[in-house]
Design an enzyme around this catalytic site. Structure first.
Site, PDB file in Angstrom:
ATOM      1  CG  HIS A 121      -0.257  -5.583   8.905  1.00  0.00           C
ATOM      2  ND1 HIS A 121       0.714  -6.034   8.235  1.00  0.00           N
ATOM      3  CD2 HIS A 121      -0.231  -4.141   8.542  1.00  0.00           C
ATOM      4  CE1 HIS A 121       1.299  -5.312   7.532  1.00  0.00           C
ATOM      5  NE2 HIS A 121       0.677  -3.853   7.629  1.00  0.00           N
ATOM      6  CG  ASP A 198       1.544  -6.662  15.175  1.00  0.00           C
ATOM      7  OD1 ASP A 198       2.389  -5.492  15.423  1.00  0.00           O
ATOM      8  OD2 ASP A 198       1.066  -6.850  14.048  1.00  0.00           O
ATOM      9  CD  GLN A 201      -0.485   1.219  13.294  1.00  0.00           C
ATOM     10  OE1 GLN A 201      -0.458   2.354  13.992  1.00  0.00           O
ATOM     11  NE2 GLN A 201      -0.114   0.926  12.054  1.00  0.00           N
ATOM     12  CE  LYS A 224       3.709  -0.069  11.227  1.00  0.00           C
ATOM     13  NZ  LYS A 224       3.056   0.599   9.922  1.00  0.00           N
ATOM     14  CB  CYS A 364      -1.296  -4.509   5.246  1.00  0.00           C
ATOM     15  SG  CYS A 364      -0.188  -4.017   3.839  1.00  0.00           S
TER      16      CYS A 364
HETATM   17  C1  LIG Z   1      -0.603  -3.475  12.965  1.00  0.00           C
HETATM   18  C2  LIG Z   1       0.739  -3.788  12.324  1.00  0.00           C
HETATM   19  N1  LIG Z   1       1.580  -4.973  12.196  1.00  0.00           N
HETATM   20  C3  LIG Z   1       2.630  -4.953  11.433  1.00  0.00           C
HETATM   21  C4  LIG Z   1       3.132  -4.092  10.694  1.00  0.00           C
HETATM   22  C5  LIG Z   1       4.292  -4.129   9.705  1.00  0.00           C
HETATM   23  O1  LIG Z   1       5.167  -3.402  10.150  1.00  0.00           O
HETATM   24  P1  LIG Z   1       6.486  -3.405   9.196  1.00  0.00           P
HETATM   25  O2  LIG Z   1       5.901  -3.198   7.698  1.00  0.00           O
HETATM   26  O3  LIG Z   1       7.195  -2.273   9.465  1.00  0.00           O
HETATM   27  O4  LIG Z   1       7.049  -4.901   9.317  1.00  0.00           O
HETATM   28  C6  LIG Z   1       2.192  -3.016  10.504  1.00  0.00           C
HETATM   29  C7  LIG Z   1       2.468  -1.573   9.748  1.00  0.00           C
HETATM   30  O5  LIG Z   1       2.403  -1.592   8.627  1.00  0.00           O
HETATM   31  C8  LIG Z   1       1.006  -2.692  11.437  1.00  0.00           C
HETATM   32  O6  LIG Z   1       0.374  -1.586  11.396  1.00  0.00           O
END
Ligand SMILES: Cc1ncc(COP(=O)(O)O)c(C=O)c1O
Lengths: 407, 153
Positions: A121, A198, A201, A224, A364
């Site tokens: 992401h 990370d 998910q 999430k 993203c």
């Molecule tokens: C794999 C992953 N990493 C990071 C994020 C970023 O999360 P946030 O937008 O809450 O910082 C997301 C969500 O969009 C994600 O799916």
């Protein structure tokens, strides 16, 4: 006790709404954000109605209640991920902030290398790109296979004695792939690199045990996992967080301040400058209780079942190509796909017409889209309250989309 | 309100059979514009004739693009509308189209000016799609400005 989706759905008021008269909501955009159960909404409301005060600085009753609720939420999160010490749980704004914190504070410089993967992401890619630009370190990455998995054959080439940090996603939000943390972490360990995961998910859909995973730091995000927006979590090994420098400066994160300089508060406060998201922490605590009561193994099994079902039904749709693993092994319930000759935007728009909420775009994770030769995908993603009826509505909706554009 | 009013027949026709598509010579300026959130992209060339003194004319617009039906149809309609016009007249159409897209479905566009582009009035009700409809126009505007301001007189 069996997993009763119909009963669980009653906990989520939004699932009852119609998108427009006569068109009920079919929510399949869970990888973007989850819906919130009554328990979370009530906890936040109760907090504001009964205990609202600033934390850690006041001796009146409300301040003490608010502090106890806030710190209680930290304890709940710590137990939920099996952290050995709640001081290792830092509340941030979201995953992105947690990852930026690490990219700003972990030590590396010119000649050092940071390793990520091609399925990150942007939140676990751009902070490292910025850190490399700032420090003179070099960014490298592990590629992907045609099946949507990490190309583990790349590990030995990419992770070397120069590698200082290996940061990678546990479960991909675009492909659904669940990565073998042990394999990547072992390789990183063998060269003495820090391991950052990370888990944005994975925590919401399968839970994690930070002691079982051999990693140094983990990031995830409240919204999430049935919690509110505005709160995320950084977990890090105590010794590591204790020795790293502060990230943001401000109130609460200091020990002693003079005009000439300052010293830092102990963990976790060193990393929580300013008034924290208190109501959000309370909400996240309630979300963790909710997930714990349903049981992460049961949630995971339910979502796995749905993923098997969805993959099977989707692959019956003519012209549909899954971007990511086509079987449910080591895979979560975020399913990206391309529909031949129809742009994802048009797919999403026409699905919305029949109440089906999916996400379209690059999610993203643009580099991974480029890797698979698609500018964008349509993504359907399930959560603990999703049902086969939702998948059926999606498949039926896709038939409608195809009919519309073939006429 | 249904999507049928967004996906007008005119739009679907332009989408399935786009006009002026493909990159051509000659041209003075080529630009590439993206919609970062959805991955629509367009590479667009303009060929202008004239000078700052006597005024400029849009001699040709050619493009290669990838994206949703709205962004593709909009590029086709845009090329139809601006090719052969004086820059001032083309810019006036551009501004009318911008106003139309900001109207949230409320505008009553002038068919004499906007021709097929009036079909986009339904799209203006969908904030997420407005930028799809504007992509080609923004690229054209950018390229034309560069071509007329950047080139020696
Ligand atoms: C794999 C992953 N990493 C990071 C994020 C970023 O999360 P946030 O937008 O809450 O910082 C997301 C969500 O969009 C994600 O799916």
């Amino acid at each position: 006790m069996t997993y009763d989706v119909a009963r669980i759905r009653k906990d989520f008021p939004i699932l009852d709404r119609e998108v427009r008269p006569g068109v009920p909501l079919v929510y399949l955009d869970n990888a973007a954000t989850s819906q919130k159960p009554h328990a979370v909404l009530d906890a936040m409301r109760d907090y504001y109605e009964q205990s609202n005060a600033n934390v850690h600085r006041g001796i009146h009753t409300l301040a003490e209640e608010a502090t106890a609720l806030y710190e209680g939420a930290r304890d709940k999160v710590a137990r939920f991920i099996n952290a050995p010490d709640p001081r290792e749980v830092i509340f941030t704004k979201n995953s992105s902030e947690a990852l930026n914190l690490l990219a700003h504070t972990l030590p590396f410089g010119p000649g050092d290398e940071i390793v990520v993967t091609e399925m990150e992401h942007h939140s676990n890619l751009v902070p490292w790109q910025l850190a490399c630009a700032r420090t003179g370190a070099t960014l490298r990455w592990v590629g992907l296979t045609d099946e949507g998995r990490l190309n583990l054959a790349d590990l030995d080439r990419v992770i070397t004695a120069r590698t200082k940090v290996v940061a990678f996603v546990h479960q991909s939000n675009l492909l659904g792939t669940v990565n073998p943390v042990d394999v990547v972490a072992a390789k990183a360990r063998s060269v003495g690199a820090y391991v950052v995961l990370d888990a944005s998910q994975s925590v919401p859909h399968m839970g994690i045990d930070v002691q079982a995973l051999d990693v140094d730091a983990v990031a995830f995000t409240g919204h999430k996992m049935c919690g509110p927006t505005g709160i995320g979590v950084l977990w890090g090994r105590f010794d590591l967080l204790d020795e790293l420098p502060p990230f943001l400066g401000g109130g609460e994160m200091i020990d002693e301040v003079t005009m000439a300089g300052s010293t830092w508060a102990q963990l976790p406060h060193k990393y929580e400058a300013g008034t924290p998201p208190i109501a959000e922490a309370v909400g996240l605590g309630a979300a963790v209780d909710y997930l714990t009561e349903l049981g992460m193994p049961a949630i995971r099994a339910h979502e796995h079942d749905l993923t098997v079902y969805a993959l099977e039904r989707l692959q019956d749709v003519e012209g549909l190509r899954i971007i990511g693993p086509t079987t449910a092994d080591d895979r979560g319930g975020a399913i990206s796909f391309a529909l031949a000759g129809i742009h994802p935007h048009d797919v999403g728009q026409l699905l919305d017409e029949v109440g089906v909420a999916v996400r379209v775009g690059h999610h993203c994770a643009r580099p991974a889209c480029l890797r698979y030769g698609v500018p964008a995908t349509t993504r359907a993603s399930v959560h603990l309250y999703s049902s086969r009826t939702d998948i059926d509505a999606l498949v039926e909706g896709l038939t409608h989309v195809r009919a519309f554009f073939s006429s | 309100m249904t999507v049928d009013s967004m996906y007008q027949e005119i739009i679907l026709d332009h989408y399935k059979h786009p006009h002026h598509r493909g990159l051509r010579e000659p041209y003075e300026v080529e630009v590439r514009h993206l919609n970062p959130t959805c991955g629509d992209e367009i590479t667009l060339r303009v060929h202008v004739e004239g000078s700052a003194e006597e005024g400029w004319r849009v001699a040709d617009v050619s493009y290669a693009s990838e994206g949703c039906s709205i962004s593709q149809a909009s590029a086709s309609v845009m090329a139809d509308l601006v090719i052969g016009k004086d820059i001032d007249a083309a810019t006036a159409v551009y501004e009318d189209f911008l106003t139309l897209m900001q109207s949230k479905g409320q505008a009553e566009p002038d068919e004499d000016v906007l021709e097929d582009a009036i079909a986009f009035v339904g799209v203006s009700r969908y904030p997420a799609r407005v930028k799809c409809a504007l992509l080609a126009w923004m690229a054209w505007r950018d390229a034309t400005t560069q071509a007329t301001e950047g080139s020696p007189t």
